[in-house]
Every structure is written in structure tokens, then in C-alpha cells.
Scaffold this motif. Structure first.
Motif, PDB file in Angstrom:
ATOM      1  N   ASP A   1       0.834  -1.208   0.000  1.00 23.61           N
ATOM      2  CA  ASP A   1       0.000   0.000   0.000  1.00 23.61           C
ATOM      3  C   ASP A   1       0.870   1.261   0.000  1.00 23.61           C
ATOM      4  OD1 ASP A   1      -2.553  -0.963  -0.131  1.00 23.61           O
ATOM      5  OD2 ASP A   1      -2.921  -0.909   2.024  1.00 23.61           O
TER       6      ASP A   1
ATOM      7  N   THR B   1      -5.302   6.330  -3.792  1.00 23.16           N
ATOM      8  CA  THR B   1      -6.248   6.106  -2.691  1.00 23.16           C
ATOM      9  C   THR B   1      -6.023   4.745  -2.044  1.00 23.16           C
ATOM     10  OG1 THR B   1      -7.833   5.275  -4.310  1.00 23.16           O
ATOM     11  CG2 THR B   1      -8.108   7.569  -3.613  1.00 23.16           C
ATOM     12  N   VAL B   2      -6.395   4.662  -0.778  1.00 23.20           N
ATOM     13  CA  VAL B   2      -6.424   3.381  -0.072  1.00 23.20           C
ATOM     14  C   VAL B   2      -7.873   3.166   0.340  1.00 23.20           C
ATOM     15  CG1 VAL B   2      -5.724   2.136   2.004  1.00 23.20           C
ATOM     16  CG2 VAL B   2      -4.053   3.506   0.760  1.00 23.20           C
ATOM     17  N   ASP B   3      -8.426   2.041  -0.128  1.00 21.66           N
ATOM     18  CA  ASP B   3      -9.816   1.738   0.215  1.00 21.66           C
ATOM     19  C   ASP B   3     -10.743   2.888  -0.240  1.00 21.66           C
ATOM     20  OD1 ASP B   3     -11.617  -0.018   1.147  1.00 21.66           O
ATOM     21  OD2 ASP B   3     -11.321   0.412   3.273  1.00 21.66           O
TER      22      ASP B   3
ATOM     23  N   VAL C   1      -4.766   8.842   1.215  1.00 23.11           N
ATOM     24  CA  VAL C   1      -3.842   8.083   2.071  1.00 23.11           C
ATOM     25  C   VAL C   1      -3.579   8.872   3.356  1.00 23.11           C
ATOM     26  CG1 VAL C   1      -1.591   6.966   2.168  1.00 23.11           C
ATOM     27  CG2 VAL C   1      -2.761   7.222  -0.027  1.00 23.11           C
TER      28      VAL C   1
ATOM     29  N   PRO D   1       1.420   2.175   5.433  1.00 24.91           N
ATOM     30  CA  PRO D   1       1.034   0.759   5.455  1.00 24.91           C
ATOM     31  C   PRO D   1       1.724   0.016   6.598  1.00 24.91           C
ATOM     32  CG  PRO D   1       2.616   1.171   3.696  1.00 24.91           C
ATOM     33  CD  PRO D   1       2.259   2.506   4.274  1.00 24.91           C
TER      34      PRO D   1
ATOM     35  N   SER E   1      -3.467  -5.367   1.591  1.00 29.01           N
ATOM     36  CA  SER E   1      -3.277  -4.212   0.717  1.00 29.01           C
ATOM     37  C   SER E   1      -4.558  -3.961  -0.076  1.00 29.01           C
ATOM     38  CB  SER E   1      -2.114  -4.477  -0.229  1.00 29.01           C
ATOM     39  OG  SER E   1      -2.350  -5.640  -0.976  1.00 29.01           O
ATOM     40  N   ARG E   2      -4.899  -2.715  -0.282  1.00 29.72           N
ATOM     41  CA  ARG E   2      -6.089  -2.343  -1.063  1.00 29.72           C
ATOM     42  C   ARG E   2      -5.954  -0.896  -1.516  1.00 29.72           C
ATOM     43  NH1 ARG E   2     -11.030  -2.438   2.979  1.00 29.72           N
ATOM     44  NH2 ARG E   2     -10.945  -4.648   2.482  1.00 29.72           N
ATOM     45  N   PHE E   3      -5.275  -0.719  -2.620  1.00 30.59           N
ATOM     46  CA  PHE E   3      -5.056   0.651  -3.069  1.00 30.59           C
ATOM     47  C   PHE E   3      -5.290   0.788  -4.574  1.00 30.59           C
ATOM     48  CE2 PHE E   3      -0.989   0.677  -5.410  1.00 30.59           C
ATOM     49  CZ  PHE E   3      -0.489  -0.577  -5.099  1.00 30.59           C
ATOM     50  N   ARG E   4      -5.380   2.029  -4.975  1.00 25.67           N
ATOM     51  CA  ARG E   4      -5.551   2.332  -6.400  1.00 25.67           C
ATOM     52  C   ARG E   4      -4.656   3.503  -6.744  1.00 25.67           C
ATOM     53  NH1 ARG E   4      -9.788   1.462 -10.348  1.00 25.67           N
ATOM     54  NH2 ARG E   4      -9.927   3.210 -11.804  1.00 25.67           N
ATOM     55  N   TRP E   5      -3.917   3.368  -7.824  1.00 20.14           N
ATOM     56  CA  TRP E   5      -3.028   4.421  -8.326  1.00 20.14           C
ATOM     57  C   TRP E   5      -3.548   4.742  -9.717  1.00 20.14           C
ATOM     58  CZ3 TRP E   5       0.277   6.113 -12.062  1.00 20.14           C
ATOM     59  CH2 TRP E   5       1.308   6.987 -11.692  1.00 20.14           C
TER      60      TRP E   5
ATOM     61  N   THR F   1      -6.186  -5.260  -4.691  1.00 16.73           N
ATOM     62  CA  THR F   1      -6.885  -5.676  -3.485  1.00 16.73           C
ATOM     63  C   THR F   1      -6.457  -7.089  -3.155  1.00 16.73           C
ATOM     64  OG1 THR F   1      -8.771  -4.410  -4.250  1.00 16.73           O
ATOM     65  CG2 THR F   1      -9.141  -5.850  -2.371  1.00 16.73           C
TER      66      THR F   1
END
Ligand SMILES: *[C@@H]1O[C@H](CO)[C@@H](O)[C@H](O)[C@H]1NC(C)=O
Ligand SMILES: *[C@@H]1O[C@H](CO)[C@@H](O)[C@H](O)[C@H]1NC(C)=O
Ligand SMILES: *[C@@H]1O[C@H](CO)[C@@H](O)[C@H](O)[C@H]1NC(C)=O
Ligand SMILES: *[C@@H]1O[C@H](CO)[C@@H](O)[C@H](O)[C@H]1NC(C)=O
Ligand SMILES: *[C@@H]1O[C@H](CO)[C@@H](O)[C@H](O)[C@H]1NC(C)=O
Ligand SMILES: *[C@@H]1O[C@H](CO)[C@@H](O)[C@H](O)[C@H]1NC(C)=O
Ligand SMILES: *[C@@H]1O[C@H](CO)[C@@H](O)[C@H](O)[C@H]1NC(C)=O
Length: 382
Positions: free
Chosen positions: A28, A106-108, A112, A116, A122-126, A140
Motif C-alpha cells: 500500500d 487512494t487506499v480503500d 492516504v 502501510p 493491501s487495497r489501493f488504487r493508483w 486488493t
């Protein structure tokens, strides 16, 4: 009764180990500090067993050294693609550069706000968006989806269950990751299951697809890449043996040291070895012009010898690396390297080393960075 309790504790342990084994993770994103330099960047490489191909993706962003102006790119996403002609392949990079305002991490689903830890899944988006393209990486736990369009290439895919570096959520640095080092390296997965991918040239309509392979997934964060480094990773499809190693000049407050982080796994022989500066001694012979690296690491019980080699013409031109003022040409990489790994166990009485495993790897990644690049071709200043 006692027996039942013990076995349910056993199941609980097993479950918690299984959960760690599936996700866990420093993968993350970190919270960026108020003042730079700081960067975070992710990297994945698909090993396509059926097409004997390989495609890489890297993306990240830099918060430059505060109080200085920079003209360098601060957000990039690059595709690394082998271009083969007459049985000789060279790695090419296609780079997308973006403004900070075009980046969303973002995380979830939320900004952020926490660093981490080892255990949370882990659950993030770039994600980057620009008029000319962009893309996302959505991670995820045991499912990763990604899709990027850079120039006239679209690279998208799905990755399944990871094979983590360790069950504890720690990576190559082990407990050292908690230290305020200038650079950190985390391997999320040595060989995730490849569900599917496609690489499309939207101009020519050429499509490459794959559904059988493995994916190496990792990241770096810290202040900057060092003045010199090497990096390599590979998987042996026939028996799932894998390794990853990285080492370079780490600038500590008073002096600089060459520090190496090394991992080797052979599940068929139940061999899982890690080496860090606090538990091993490393000797190296590195020649960026010949494309050769020999790394020998001695731990308490084992010695492992890595002999890595790639033809000089398979290396990319200078790839972008994160430095304190933004991304700049910094390293060269080949996806056509070979490795021979030999593992010895040390006996004390009688004093001798016994060879317990030897594997050869093909189509692995090998990178020379900074001053290790032949003739300092990427013009890295110390
Ligand atoms: C950075 O650029 C801005 C605008 O061009 C200028 O006003 C400022 O003085 C520059 N700062 C430094 C440290 O060079
Ligand atoms: C590949 O081989 C063809 C035919 O032998 C030759 O014309 C061409 O120049 C070669 N390309 C490279 C990059 O060596
Ligand atoms: C995509 O195909 C076009 C047309 O054949 C070609 O000119 C272009 O170089 C290709 N792009 C890449 C990134 O290979
Ligand atoms: C995937 O590739 C591996 C390694 O080459 C091979 O052993 C295996 O049979 C392949 N699996 C499928 C489903 O084709
Ligand atoms: C390698 O590992 C994958 C997933 O962990 C598994 O599906 C596959 O059967 C293994 N291959 C061999 C040759 O053991
Ligand atoms: C595999 O190795 C680990 C650590 O050396 C050991 O604890 C475990 O019992 C071994 N498992 C098997 C199946 O040999
Ligand atoms: C590099 O390659 C040259 C020419 O093949 C060879 O003479 C030299 O010994 C090599 N150097 C190293 C350090 O391997």
C-alpha cells in the motif's frame, strides 16, 4: 476436550498464516511528507510462459526537494516491452508523464492518511488521467486489475494470488524496513499467478495475449535512488524456483555502504533463504559493459552464488528513475538475462560446503543503475 482446543488453536494459527500468505502488506502507498525529497514507485513484470514473452510496467511519483525548482517529470508510468528482430531482443520503454494534479492515489477509496503496516491487507488504487491517456492499477489482496494507455500501446490485465516474500508481511528488508533509510525495497510477490493480460498496439491492431505465467510485483520508496545499484529477479517455470536481489550504495548520515538484499526460493526442495546486511557477507563482481554480475552471499548456514549475464545489446536505453528533483534517465535493463544459482550448505564438522541446489533461469530481468551503467551512459552525477 483438550485435543479439540488444541486443534482449534491449530486451525486458528493455520488460518492466520493463510491470511498473511494471501495478502499482508507494505505494498500500500505511504503518506507523503510535507517536504521533499520523497518518492514512491511500483513495478511489475509479467513472465508469459506460453509466448516466452515479458512485459513490464512501472509507475510512481516524486515530491522534489523543497525550495528548488525542477523541470523534471514528477509523475510517470512506463511500459517496458521487448522488441525482437532476428532472434535478438532489446528492451524498449514507452513513457507517460503526468502532472501531480492528474494523479490520484487512494487506499480503500480514500486519500492516504496512514502508512502501510505488515499485516493489513493491501487495497489501493493508483490512477493517472490525461488527455492523451493514462491508466490505473487497482490492487486488493489477491486480485490486481490494471489498464494503461501510453502512446499507441494499451496494456491491461488481471493478476491473481501472490506468492509473498514472507508469511509475516515483511519483505527483503525484514525488520530493517522500520529504519529511516534513504531508500526502501519491498517485494510484494515473487510470482503471482497471471490470470490474463493483453498488449495492444491500437495503431496497427497487433495484439499479444497471455494466460499462463507469473508476475513479479514490488515497489520502492524513500528519498532517491542511490548513486549506483544492481537489481535482478526471475522465475523458473518448470519448478517455480525464484529469486530477487537488489543492492547499491546506501548513503548513511556519516558514510556510504554497499548493501545487498537477496532472496532465493525453491519450493520443490523446501529452500527459502533471505540475506540482509545484518546477517550476511556479500562479495560482488559487477561489469555493466559486459552485462555480467556475480554475487556471492554468505550467511550463517548457507552460501549462495548468483551468476547473472545478459548480452549488452539486449539492454534498454536509459530508463527513468526517481531522484530528489524528479524522474531522470538513470538505469538500463534487460529482460533477456540468464542466471545460474548455486546453493551450498555449510557444515562445521568437518568444515566444508555441500552443494544442495543448482538452477538455471532464462528470460530474467537484470538492471544496472547509476555509476554501474556502462561508461556512466545515463550520466548520473554523484
Ligand atoms: C522558482 O521559480 C519561481 C517562478 O519561476 C521563482 O519565482 C522562484 O524564485 C524560483 N525559486 C528558486 C529557488 O529558484
Ligand atoms: C535482420 O536480418 C535481415 C535479413 O538478414 C537484415 O536485412 C536486417 O538488417 C537484420 N536486422 C538487424 C537489426 O540486424
Ligand atoms: C504501433 O504500430 C504502428 C503501425 O504499425 C507503428 O508505427 C508503431 O511504431 C507501433 N507502436 C509501437 C509502440 O510499437
Ligand atoms: C504453463 O507453462 C508451464 C511452463 O512452461 C507449463 O509447464 C504448463 O503446462 C503451462 N500450463 C498450461 C495450462 O498451458
Ligand atoms: C507453480 O506455482 C503455481 C502457483 O503457486 C502452481 O499453480 C503451479 O502448479 C506450480 N508449478 C509447478 C511446476 O510446481
Ligand atoms: C521446510 O523447511 C522449514 C524451515 O527450514 C522447516 O521448518 C519445515 O519443516 C520444512 N518442511 C518440510 C516439508 O520439509
Ligand atoms: C568483459 O568482456 C571482455 C571481452 O569479452 C573480456 O575480455 C573481459 O575479461 C570481461 N571482463 C569481465 C570483468 O568479465
Amino acid at each position: 476436550m483438550m485435543k479439540v482446543m488444541i486443534s482449534s488453536i491449530g486451525i486458528g494459527l493455520l488460518l492466520s498464516l493463510t491470511i498473511h500468505n494471501v495478502c499482508g502488506s507494505l505494498y500500500d502507498p505511504h503518506v507523503f511528507p510535507d517536504t521533499g525529497p520523497f518518492f514512491e514507485g511500483w513495478y511489475l513484470r509479467i513472465n508469459d510462459y506460453d509466448n516466452e514473452g515479458s512485459v513490464g510496467l512501472l509507475f510512481g511519483h516524486v515530491l522534489p526537494e523543497t525550495s528548488k525548482n525542477t523541470t523534471r517529470s514528477l509523475v510517470i508510468a512506463s511500459l517496458l516491452v521487448r522488441q525482437c528482430e532476428n532472434a535478438s531482443c532489446k528492451l524498449l520503454s514507452y513513457d507517460g508523464t503526468y502532472a501531480i494534479s492528474q494523479l490520484r492515489v487512494t487506499v480503500d477509496g480514500k486519500p492516504v492518511t496512514n502508512d502501510p503496516d505488515y499485516e493489513s491487507p493491501s487495497r489501493f488504487r493508483w490512477e493517472v488521467n490525461s488527455p492523451s491517456g493514462g491508466g490505473y492499477f487497482d490492487q486488493t489482496c489477491d486480485k490486481t486489475l490494471f489498464s494503461f494507455r501510453i502512446e499507441d500501446l494499451v496494456f491491461r490485465g488481471e493478476i491473481g494470488r501472490p506468492e509473498p516474500w514472507s508469511m509475516s508481511g515483511k519483505g527483503p528488508e525484514g525488520w530493517l524496513s522500520a529504519l529511516p533509510l534513504p531508500l526502501h525495497w519491498f517485494v510484494y510477490s515473487l510470482r503471482s499467478e497471471l490470470v490474463s493480460y493483453m498488449l495492444v498496439n491500437v495503431t496497427s491492431g497487433t495484439v499479444i495475449r497471455g494466460v499462463n505465467g507469473s508476475v513479479h510485483m514490488e515497489k520502492n520508496w524513500g528519498q532517491s535512488f542511490p548513486a549506483q545499484w544492481i537489481w535482478s529477479e526471475g522465475v523458473q517455470p518448470e519448478n517455480n524456483a525464484s529469486f530477487a536481489l537488489s543492492g547499491g550504495l546506501v548513503a548513511l548520515p556519516i558514510f556510504s555502504v554497499n548493501a545487498y538484499l537477496i532472496g532465493y526460493r525453491n519450493p520443490k526442495k523446501n529452500i527459502s533463504l533471505d540475506f540482509r546486511p545484518d546477517d550476511s557477507i556479500v562479495n560482488t563482481d559487477i561489469n555493466g559493459c559486459n552485462g555480467t554480475v556475480i554475487v556471492t552471499t554468505k550467511g550463517v548456514l548457507h552460501e549462495v552464488e548468483f551468476s547473472l549475464e545478459a548480452s549488452p545489446n539486449t539492454f534498454s536505453d536509459c530508463l527513468l528513475g526517481p531522484e530528489s528533483m524528479g524522474f531522470r534517465p538513470a538505469c538500463v535493463e534487460s529482460y533477456d538475462a540468464r542466471a545460474t544459482v548455486r546453493v551450498f550448505v555449510r557444515n562445521y564438522i568437518p568444515w566444508q560446503y555441500t552443494l544442495i541446489d543448482q538452477q538455471t533461469f532464462h528470460g530474467i530481468a537484470l538492471e544496472f543503475g547509476g555509476l554501474h551503467v556502462c561508461n556512466n551512459k545515463c550520466n548520473v552525477k554523484v
